[in-house]
Design a protein around this motif. Structure first.
Motif, PDB file in Angstrom:
ATOM      1  N   GLY A 174      42.326  25.988  71.106  1.00 58.66           N
ATOM      2  CA  GLY A 174      41.198  25.297  70.481  1.00 58.66           C
ATOM      3  C   GLY A 174      41.748  24.106  69.724  1.00 58.66           C
ATOM      4  N   VAL A 175      40.915  23.517  68.870  1.00 59.72           N
ATOM      5  CA  VAL A 175      41.368  22.405  68.035  1.00 59.72           C
ATOM      6  C   VAL A 175      41.023  22.731  66.596  1.00 59.72           C
ATOM      7  CG1 VAL A 175      41.109  19.952  67.486  1.00 59.72           C
ATOM      8  CG2 VAL A 175      41.143  20.705  69.871  1.00 59.72           C
ATOM      9  N   GLY A 176      42.037  22.858  65.768  1.00 61.67           N
ATOM     10  CA  GLY A 176      41.836  23.148  64.352  1.00 61.67           C
ATOM     11  C   GLY A 176      42.171  21.937  63.510  1.00 61.67           C
ATOM     12  N   GLY A 177      41.900  22.054  62.220  1.00 62.76           N
ATOM     13  CA  GLY A 177      42.192  20.935  61.339  1.00 62.76           C
ATOM     14  C   GLY A 177      42.415  21.380  59.917  1.00 62.76           C
ATOM     15  N   ALA A 178      43.063  20.530  59.153  1.00 63.61           N
ATOM     16  CA  ALA A 178      43.249  20.745  57.722  1.00 63.61           C
ATOM     17  C   ALA A 178      43.165  19.395  57.031  1.00 63.61           C
ATOM     18  CB  ALA A 178      44.601  21.404  57.438  1.00 63.61           C
ATOM     19  N   ILE A 179      42.619  19.405  55.827  1.00 66.08           N
ATOM     20  CA  ILE A 179      42.447  18.188  55.041  1.00 66.08           C
ATOM     21  C   ILE A 179      43.203  18.355  53.732  1.00 66.08           C
ATOM     22  CG2 ILE A 179      40.791  16.667  53.891  1.00 66.08           C
ATOM     23  CD1 ILE A 179      38.632  17.824  55.816  1.00 66.08           C
ATOM     24  N   ILE A 180      44.146  17.469  53.470  1.00 64.43           N
ATOM     25  CA  ILE A 180      44.868  17.453  52.198  1.00 64.43           C
ATOM     26  C   ILE A 180      44.424  16.200  51.440  1.00 64.43           C
ATOM     27  CG2 ILE A 180      47.111  17.431  51.055  1.00 64.43           C
ATOM     28  CD1 ILE A 180      46.731  19.953  52.694  1.00 64.43           C
ATOM     29  N   LEU A 181      43.810  16.388  50.284  1.00 61.17           N
ATOM     30  CA  LEU A 181      43.337  15.295  49.440  1.00 61.17           C
ATOM     31  C   LEU A 181      44.011  15.391  48.080  1.00 61.17           C
ATOM     32  CD1 LEU A 181      39.482  15.359  50.155  1.00 61.17           C
ATOM     33  CD2 LEU A 181      41.205  13.861  51.189  1.00 61.17           C
ATOM     34  N   ASP A 182      44.644  14.295  47.657  1.00 62.97           N
ATOM     35  CA  ASP A 182      45.343  14.271  46.366  1.00 62.97           C
ATOM     36  C   ASP A 182      46.306  15.453  46.235  1.00 62.97           C
ATOM     37  OD1 ASP A 182      44.000  11.954  45.583  1.00 62.97           O
ATOM     38  OD2 ASP A 182      42.298  13.089  44.804  1.00 62.97           O
ATOM     39  N   GLY A 183      46.968  15.786  47.318  1.00 60.67           N
ATOM     40  CA  GLY A 183      47.965  16.829  47.297  1.00 60.67           C
ATOM     41  C   GLY A 183      47.413  18.237  47.302  1.00 60.67           C
ATOM     42  N   LYS A 184      46.109  18.379  47.500  1.00 58.49           N
ATOM     43  CA  LYS A 184      45.495  19.707  47.490  1.00 58.49           C
ATOM     44  C   LYS A 184      44.727  19.941  48.784  1.00 58.49           C
ATOM     45  CE  LYS A 184      43.293  20.919  43.716  1.00 58.49           C
ATOM     46  NZ  LYS A 184      42.398  20.809  42.531  1.00 58.49           N
ATOM     47  N   LEU A 185      44.750  21.172  49.251  1.00 56.70           N
ATOM     48  CA  LEU A 185      43.994  21.540  50.436  1.00 56.70           C
ATOM     49  C   LEU A 185      42.509  21.563  50.104  1.00 56.70           C
ATOM     50  CD1 LEU A 185      44.068  22.632  53.378  1.00 56.70           C
ATOM     51  CD2 LEU A 185      44.169  24.920  52.385  1.00 56.70           C
ATOM     52  N   PHE A 186      41.717  20.837  50.886  1.00 60.86           N
ATOM     53  CA  PHE A 186      40.266  20.794  50.679  1.00 60.86           C
ATOM     54  C   PHE A 186      39.595  21.756  51.648  1.00 60.86           C
ATOM     55  CE2 PHE A 186      36.078  19.124  51.898  1.00 60.86           C
ATOM     56  CZ  PHE A 186      35.455  19.176  50.653  1.00 60.86           C
ATOM     57  N   ILE A 187      38.844  22.710  51.110  1.00 57.01           N
ATOM     58  CA  ILE A 187      38.155  23.673  51.977  1.00 57.01           C
ATOM     59  C   ILE A 187      36.657  23.750  51.710  1.00 57.01           C
ATOM     60  CG2 ILE A 187      40.185  25.123  52.309  1.00 57.01           C
ATOM     61  CD1 ILE A 187      38.643  27.071  50.271  1.00 57.01           C
ATOM     62  N   GLY A 188      36.157  22.915  50.793  1.00 54.13           N
ATOM     63  CA  GLY A 188      34.723  22.903  50.545  1.00 54.13           C
ATOM     64  C   GLY A 188      34.263  24.040  49.652  1.00 54.13           C
ATOM     65  N   HIS A 189      32.967  24.072  49.390  1.00 55.16           N
ATOM     66  CA  HIS A 189      32.393  24.980  48.400  1.00 55.16           C
ATOM     67  C   HIS A 189      32.567  26.438  48.772  1.00 55.16           C
ATOM     68  CE1 HIS A 189      30.010  26.183  45.068  1.00 55.16           C
ATOM     69  NE2 HIS A 189      29.000  26.632  45.790  1.00 55.16           N
ATOM     70  N   ASN A 220      47.540  12.292  50.839  1.00 51.06           N
ATOM     71  CA  ASN A 220      46.250  12.346  51.532  1.00 51.06           C
ATOM     72  C   ASN A 220      46.491  12.249  53.036  1.00 51.06           C
ATOM     73  OD1 ASN A 220      44.093  11.958  49.212  1.00 51.06           O
ATOM     74  ND2 ASN A 220      45.764  10.528  48.787  1.00 51.06           N
ATOM     75  N   PHE A 221      46.281  13.367  53.733  1.00 52.13           N
ATOM     76  CA  PHE A 221      46.437  13.321  55.177  1.00 52.13           C
ATOM     77  C   PHE A 221      45.567  14.396  55.814  1.00 52.13           C
ATOM     78  CE2 PHE A 221      49.598  16.577  54.160  1.00 52.13           C
ATOM     79  CZ  PHE A 221      49.556  17.448  55.249  1.00 52.13           C
ATOM     80  N   ILE A 222      45.347  14.256  57.112  1.00 52.64           N
ATOM     81  CA  ILE A 222      44.664  15.302  57.870  1.00 52.64           C
ATOM     82  C   ILE A 222      45.601  15.776  58.975  1.00 52.64           C
ATOM     83  CG2 ILE A 222      42.327  14.518  57.372  1.00 52.64           C
ATOM     84  CD1 ILE A 222      42.184  13.228  60.085  1.00 52.64           C
ATOM     85  N   LEU A 223      45.537  17.077  59.224  1.00 45.36           N
ATOM     86  CA  LEU A 223      46.285  17.679  60.330  1.00 45.36           C
ATOM     87  C   LEU A 223      45.295  18.085  61.401  1.00 45.36           C
ATOM     88  CD1 LEU A 223      48.950  19.107  61.480  1.00 45.36           C
ATOM     89  CD2 LEU A 223      47.996  21.168  60.444  1.00 45.36           C
ATOM     90  N   LEU A 224      45.602  17.749  62.627  1.00 41.64           N
ATOM     91  CA  LEU A 224      44.809  18.203  63.766  1.00 41.64           C
ATOM     92  C   LEU A 224      45.728  19.020  64.659  1.00 41.64           C
ATOM     93  CD1 LEU A 224      41.802  17.529  64.335  1.00 41.64           C
ATOM     94  CD2 LEU A 224      42.594  15.997  66.139  1.00 41.64           C
ATOM     95  N   THR A 225      45.370  20.268  64.937  1.00 40.98           N
ATOM     96  CA  THR A 225      46.179  21.123  65.798  1.00 40.98           C
ATOM     97  C   THR A 225      45.523  21.194  67.171  1.00 40.98           C
ATOM     98  OG1 THR A 225      45.045  23.125  65.022  1.00 40.98           O
ATOM     99  CG2 THR A 225      47.047  22.473  63.870  1.00 40.98           C
ATOM    100  N   LEU A 226      46.234  20.709  68.168  1.00 43.07           N
ATOM    101  CA  LEU A 226      45.723  20.639  69.535  1.00 43.07           C
ATOM    102  C   LEU A 226      46.312  21.792  70.326  1.00 43.07           C
ATOM    103  CD1 LEU A 226      46.299  16.796  70.036  1.00 43.07           C
ATOM    104  CD2 LEU A 226      44.183  17.927  69.296  1.00 43.07           C
ATOM    105  N   GLY A 227      45.569  22.882  70.417  1.00 35.36           N
ATOM    106  CA  GLY A 227      46.038  24.068  71.113  1.00 35.36           C
ATOM    107  C   GLY A 227      44.956  24.622  72.007  1.00 35.36           C
TER     108      GLY A 227
END
Length: 313
Positions: free
Chosen positions: A137-152, A128-135
């Motif tokens: 712009g600012v992007g992000g990714a959410i990994i929950l229980d080993g899976k990428l979470f992207i919503g509905h 379980n971690f979040i990635l924040l890319t500071l470039g």
């Protein structure tokens, strides 16, 4: 013959491509300029030409592409990009498949970077971690229980667009005072008139103004991360993107701000760490997606093996 896939990281100024084996080894890479204006037709034409250069013997079995904006949940359509003109519901996977004759899949570029870090980078130690890319712009990714979470619908995880200051600068997303408007490269230029690398070099040399700037930057970043901590309570926050080169000067202030603002129960064992893969994370994550596609993923993000991060490939 060892099977290979192609991972592509589409950016506003450059397109990075790599040929990868199943264990993530990059056999060959190529960077080409993003055409200006970066219309879908022009970008696809440049991609097709670059793929031919990268894989002249046509050995790759699939193509993964990270784009600067959300993709649909099935990984077929680049929905929108606030930094690429004319990018609305672009059927990018279909277009590449028609021109290259190989299976293709599309995802948000920060999500690809998150997948890359989860596979072979800093994130491989966490479920379980979040990635924040500071470039730019600012992007992000959410990994929950080993899976990428992207919503509905596939657009979750736009972490840089959360509200930070309701009276702040207007964001290309339509939000006002988003976190991106305070911690992106563009925000740093606006605040200081300097590039992040220049400010990093000045800080290394002990320049008081640069050191003070990075302290303030870290406090802003930590304040923004506070909202994400309360919602997601991750094991780790991984910081990537070009600005992360100066992490030593701003992460301590960010950590201190989080400790001040976030209840201990919402940050048990929290680690805040720099990303390991640098500019290759997006390509690598796109390649991971391509492997999952040809290895029988369901075709929908987050379902079964499609969204699962494993290190056994």
């Amino acid at each position: 013959m060892t099977p290979e896939v192609i991972g592509i990281d589409l950016g506003g100024t450059a397109i990075k491509l790599g040929r990868f084996t199943v264990d993530g080894t990059c056999l060959k890479s190529l960077t080409v300029a993003t055409p200006q204006p970066a219309t879908p037709e022009a970008v696809i034409a440049v991609m097709v030409d670059a793929i031919a250069q990268l894989d002249p013997e046509n050995q790759a079995v699939a193509i993964g592409v990270g784009t600067p904006g959300p993709a649909d949940a099935a990984g077929r359509i680049a929905k929108v990009s606030i930094n690429l003109p004319g990018w609305h519901d672009v059927p990018l996977a279909d277009a590449l498949e028609a021109k290259i004759g190989k299976p293709a899949i599309v995802a948000n570029d920060a999500n690809c970077a998150g997948l890359g870090e989860a596979w072979l980078g800093t994130g491989r130690h966490f479920q379980n971690f979040i990635l924040l890319t500071l470039g730019t712009g600012v992007g992000g990714a959410i990994i929950l229980d080993g899976k990428l979470f992207i919503g509905h619908y596939g657009a979750a995880g736009e972490l840089g667009l959360i509200s930070f200051n309701p009276n702040g600068p207007i964001c290309n997303s339509g939000n006002q005072g988003s976190l991106e408007q305070y911690v992106s490269v563009i925000a740093i230029r606006r605040r200081t008139g300097k590039e992040p690398a220049e400010l990093g070099a000045l800080a290394k040399a002990g320049d008081a103004k640069a050191l003070t700037f990075w302290q303030e930057y870290g406090r802003d970043l930590g304040t923004g991360l506070t909202s994400l901590m309360y919602v997601l309570t991750p094991e780790a926050i991984v910081i990537g993107g070009g600005v992360s080169a100066s992490a030593e000067f701003f992460l301590p202030a960010a950590k201190a701000e989080i400790e001040k603002r976030v209840l201990p129960t919402s940050r048990v064992g929290l680690q805040i760490l720099p990303a390991e893969l640098g500019n290759s994370a997006g390509m690598l994550g796109a390649a991971k997606l391509a492997w999952q596609k040809v290895r029988g993923g369901s075709g929908r993000w987050g379902d079964g093996e499609m969204g699962k991060i494993t290190n056994d490939q």
